[in-house]
Write a protein that holds these residues in place. Structure first.
Motif, mmCIF file in Angstrom:
data_model
loop_
_atom_site.group_PDB
_atom_site.id
_atom_site.type_symbol
_atom_site.label_atom_id
_atom_site.label_comp_id
_atom_site.label_asym_id
_atom_site.label_seq_id
_atom_site.Cartn_x
_atom_site.Cartn_y
_atom_site.Cartn_z
ATOM 1 N N HIS A 111 -11.109 4.302 -16.724
ATOM 2 C CA HIS A 111 -10.534 4.938 -18.160
ATOM 3 C C HIS A 111 -10.529 6.644 -18.349
ATOM 4 O O HIS A 111 -11.663 6.919 -18.205
ATOM 5 C CB HIS A 111 -11.025 4.128 -19.292
ATOM 6 C CG HIS A 111 -10.256 3.914 -20.416
ATOM 7 N ND1 HIS A 111 -10.454 5.305 -21.494
ATOM 8 C CD2 HIS A 111 -9.310 3.224 -21.134
ATOM 9 C CE1 HIS A 111 -9.686 4.835 -22.615
ATOM 10 N NE2 HIS A 111 -8.993 3.875 -22.190
ATOM 11 N N TRP B 128 -13.491 0.146 -16.757
ATOM 12 C CA TRP B 128 -12.723 0.423 -15.522
ATOM 13 C C TRP B 128 -11.600 -0.724 -15.491
ATOM 14 O O TRP B 128 -11.877 -1.817 -15.676
ATOM 15 C CB TRP B 128 -13.625 0.702 -14.262
ATOM 16 C CG TRP B 128 -14.471 -0.597 -13.853
ATOM 17 C CD1 TRP B 128 -15.386 -0.715 -14.499
ATOM 18 C CD2 TRP B 128 -14.129 -1.688 -12.891
ATOM 19 N NE1 TRP B 128 -16.312 -1.932 -14.261
ATOM 20 C CE2 TRP B 128 -15.011 -2.640 -13.012
ATOM 21 C CE3 TRP B 128 -13.098 -1.819 -11.872
ATOM 22 C CZ2 TRP B 128 -15.143 -3.832 -12.272
ATOM 23 C CZ3 TRP B 128 -13.220 -2.957 -11.408
ATOM 24 C CH2 TRP B 128 -14.273 -4.111 -11.471
ATOM 25 N N TYR B 129 -10.727 -0.390 -14.314
ATOM 26 C CA TYR B 129 -9.504 -1.267 -14.096
ATOM 27 C C TYR B 129 -9.480 -1.464 -12.606
ATOM 28 O O TYR B 129 -9.905 -1.153 -11.765
ATOM 29 C CB TYR B 129 -8.189 -0.913 -14.347
ATOM 30 C CG TYR B 129 -7.878 0.218 -15.519
ATOM 31 C CD1 TYR B 129 -7.052 -0.375 -16.583
ATOM 32 C CD2 TYR B 129 -8.543 1.255 -16.074
ATOM 33 C CE1 TYR B 129 -6.734 0.260 -17.815
ATOM 34 C CE2 TYR B 129 -8.176 2.107 -17.176
ATOM 35 C CZ TYR B 129 -7.302 1.369 -18.178
ATOM 36 O OH TYR B 129 -7.064 2.186 -19.299
ATOM 37 N N VAL C 137 -9.330 -5.452 -16.734
ATOM 38 C CA VAL C 137 -10.201 -4.556 -17.292
ATOM 39 C C VAL C 137 -11.658 -4.791 -17.451
ATOM 40 O O VAL C 137 -11.790 -5.855 -18.283
ATOM 41 C CB VAL C 137 -9.551 -3.779 -18.526
ATOM 42 C CG1 VAL C 137 -10.238 -2.496 -19.152
ATOM 43 C CG2 VAL C 137 -8.091 -3.451 -18.283
ATOM 44 N N LEU D 228 -4.171 -5.832 -22.534
ATOM 45 C CA LEU D 228 -3.901 -5.196 -21.182
ATOM 46 C C LEU D 228 -2.893 -4.511 -21.010
ATOM 47 O O LEU D 228 -2.939 -3.355 -20.263
ATOM 48 C CB LEU D 228 -3.726 -6.629 -20.357
ATOM 49 C CG LEU D 228 -5.077 -7.069 -19.673
ATOM 50 C CD1 LEU D 228 -4.547 -8.343 -18.717
ATOM 51 C CD2 LEU D 228 -6.035 -6.312 -18.867
ATOM 52 N N LEU E 54 -3.831 -1.125 -22.424
ATOM 53 C CA LEU E 54 -4.867 -0.640 -22.019
ATOM 54 C C LEU E 54 -4.163 0.238 -20.528
ATOM 55 O O LEU E 54 -4.488 1.354 -20.165
ATOM 56 C CB LEU E 54 -6.142 -1.474 -21.339
ATOM 57 C CG LEU E 54 -7.092 -1.772 -22.419
ATOM 58 C CD1 LEU E 54 -7.927 -2.939 -21.980
ATOM 59 C CD2 LEU E 54 -8.194 -0.562 -22.348
ATOM 60 N N GLU F 190 -3.848 4.553 -18.884
ATOM 61 C CA GLU F 190 -4.293 5.249 -17.654
ATOM 62 C C GLU F 190 -3.037 5.699 -16.876
ATOM 63 O O GLU F 190 -1.923 4.969 -16.647
ATOM 64 C CB GLU F 190 -4.990 4.259 -16.742
ATOM 65 C CG GLU F 190 -6.036 4.710 -15.940
ATOM 66 C CD GLU F 190 -5.345 5.082 -14.717
ATOM 67 O OE1 GLU F 190 -5.863 6.116 -13.906
ATOM 68 O OE2 GLU F 190 -4.152 4.825 -14.260
#
Length: 418
Positions: free
Chosen positions: A215, A222-223, A237, A255, A258, A262
C-alpha cells in the motif's frame, strides 16, 4: 465420551484428520510403505481455501507422493517466481535463479480443484478417505488414540489408531480438543479476498508470477494478485484490523477502493469484474504448546500458521507431512525415533526462517531488501531460495542465521521512502 462397548470400533495404524494437502500427501506416502491409514474429512471436495500460490519446494513432496502427473495434467497456471511493487518500484525474483537445489517452478492453483486432485490421487493409490466424517472427541490417555466420529448420517463410531496425524488446517481439531492452542507471536491481522475476472490487457503483466503490492501510504498493508489459467485471479488485501475501519463494510466495495489506491493495480484491474462474494479471515496466525506427543502429531496449519505474505502455508504443510511419515515408517519398523529432534526441531527450522522474514516484511527491514535498487546477485539467489520455499536448506546462510543475516543486509540496503 461414548463407551467403546456401545458403538462400533474400528482399528487402523494411522488416522489422519483432514484431506487437504498435508493429509493427502501423508496418506499416499504411508500407503507406499504398506502402512494402513484412514483419512477423516469433515467437508466435501472441492471446497474453497486460501493458499493458492504454491512454492517450488512443494513439487518434491508432490513427486514423492506419486501425484506429480496428476498435478501437471490438471491445467493449473505455471509459476516461476514472485513480483513486488511499491510506489513505482518494481522488482521480481526468478525462482529458477536460486541458491538451493530443487525445482524452480510450480503452479498457481484454485485450491478447491488442487486439493481434490491430490485427494483423488491418494484415493487412486488405495487410501480410504471418508468425507463428511466429523471428529467429536479424542482420547490420547492410552497407548493408542481413540477418535470419536460422526458419519454423514450422524451415526457415531470410533477409530482406535496407533497414531493420529492432525492435518485439519485452520480447523485445528486436536489443538482445540486437547487445549493445545496458545497465542501467536505475530499481531492479529485481517485479510479480505475474492476471485475476480481480471480482464488484464497489459502485455507487460507477467501471469507466471504472483504479484505482491505494498500500500502506498501504509507499508504494513499489502495486496496479493494470483493469476489463474482461466483468466481469473485471486485478489486480496491484508492489514491490521483497524486499517479496514475507514473502508466500506461491504468487502467487495472495500477491495475496489483499495485497488484504486495502488497505482499499478488501479491500471491492471481497471476492467476487472467482481462476480463472487468476498471472503474474510482475521486473527489467523496461530501457535500451539507442542507439535507432538506419544500418539499424535500436528501437521501444517493445525500446528502453526504464520501469515500468507510469502505463501508458505502449503509448503510447511507438505514438509511436515514428509517429516512425520519418515518417523512413522521407522516407528512401525520398531526403530528408535526422536520426534523432538527429527520432527519438531527440524520443522521449526524452516518455520522460524519464514517467521523471521514475515516479521521483517511488516517491520520494514525485509521490504528494504526486496526493493533494493542494486541487489547483490548472490544474496538475491539466497533470498530467492527462501521465497521459493527452501527454508530448510541450512547451507543457505539466510536460513542458518535468518535474524542476523537479515539485520546485516537490511542495514546495507537503501531505506524505503515512507
Amino acid at each position: 465420551m461414548l463407551s467403546k462397548q456401545s458403538i462400533n470400533v474400528e482399528s487402523t495404524q494411522v488416522a489422519i484428520i483432514g484431506a487437504g494437502p498435508s493429509g493427502s500427501i501423508a496418506a499416499a506416502l504411508l500407503k507406499k510403505h504398506n502402512i494402513d491409514c484412514i483419512i477423516l474429512e469433515k467437508s466435501t471436495f472441492p471446497r474453497f481455501s486460501i493458499g493458492e500460490s504454491l512454492l517450488p519446494a512443494c513439487m518434491e513432496s508432490i513427486k514423492k507422493a506419486g501425484m506429480l502427473d496428476a498435478v501437471e495434467s490438471a491445467g493449473f497456471q505455471y509459476k516461476n517466481g514472485a513480483a513486488f511493487h511499491f510506489n513505482g518500484i518494481f522488482t521480481a525474483f526468478d525462482f529458477t535463479d536460486k541458491f538451493s537445489e530443487g525445482a524452480g517452478t510450480t503452479f498457481q492453483v484454485q485450491r478447491g480443484t488442487f486439493d481434490k486432485v491430490l485427494a483423488d490421487s491418494a484415493q487412486d493409490q488405495g487410501v480410504d478417505i471418508r468425507y463428511q466424517h466429523e471428529i467429536t472427541d479424542v482420547d490420547i490417555s492410552q497407548t493408542k488414540a481413540l477418535l470419536s466420529v460422526l458419519d454423514p448420517n450422524g451415526n457415531p463410531y470410533q477409530i482406535e489408531a496407533d497414531f493420529v496425524l492432525d492435518a485439519s488446517g485452520f480447523g485445528r481439531v486436536l489443538p482445540k480438543l486437547l487445549n493445545l492452542e496458545e497465542p501467536s507471536c505475530l499481531p492479529p491481522r485481517k485479510a479480505i479476498f475474492t476471485h475476480i475476472t481480471d480482464n488484464i490487457s497489459d502485455d507487460h503483466y507477467d501471469r507466471d508470477k504472483i504479484l505482491i503490492s505494498v500500500h502506498p501510504k501504509n507499508t504494513k498493508v499489502w495486496y496479493w494478485l494470483i493469476p489463474f489459467s482461466n483468466g481469473t485471479c485471486s485478489f486480496g488485501v491484508v492489514g491490521e484490523p483497524e486499517f479496514f475501519e475507514s473502508y466500506p463494510k461491504d468487502s467487495i466495495s472495500a477491495l475496489k477502493q483499495l485497488a484504486a489506491e495502488e497505482d499499478n493495480l488501479k491500471i491492471l484491474l481497471s476492467d476487472a469484474e467482481y462476480p463472487n462474494s468476498c471472503g474474510e479471515i482475521m486473527g489467523y496466525s496461530a501457535n500451539v504448546t507442542r507439535l507432538f506427543d506419544r500418539n499424535f502429531a500436528l501437521l501444517g496449519n493445525a500446528g502453526e500458521f504464520l501469515d500468507p505474505v510469502f505463501s508458505s502455508g502449503v509448503t510447511i504443510a507438505m514438509k511436515s507431512a514428509e517429516l512425520a511419515v519418515d518417523l512413522l515408517i521407522k516407528q512401525f519398523n520398531h526403530e528408535d525415533v526422536n520426534w523432538q529432534t527429527d520432527y519438531s526441531d527440524k520443522l521449526m527450522t524452516g518455520v522460524n526462517a519464514f517467521r523471521c522474514y514475515v516479521e521483517g516484511w511488516y517491520e520494514g527491514s525485509f521490504q528494504n531488501v526486496i526493493f533494493h535498487e542494486n541487489p547483490n546477485p548472490k544474496i538475491k539467489q539466497m533470498i530467492s531460495a527462501i521465497l521459493a520455499g527452501y527454508a530448510w536448506d541450512e547451507e543457505n546462510p539466510f536460513v542458518a542465521e535468518p535474524d542476523r543475516r537479515l539485520k546485516v543486509i537490511s542495514e546495507l540496503c537503501k531505506p524505503l521512502t515512507k
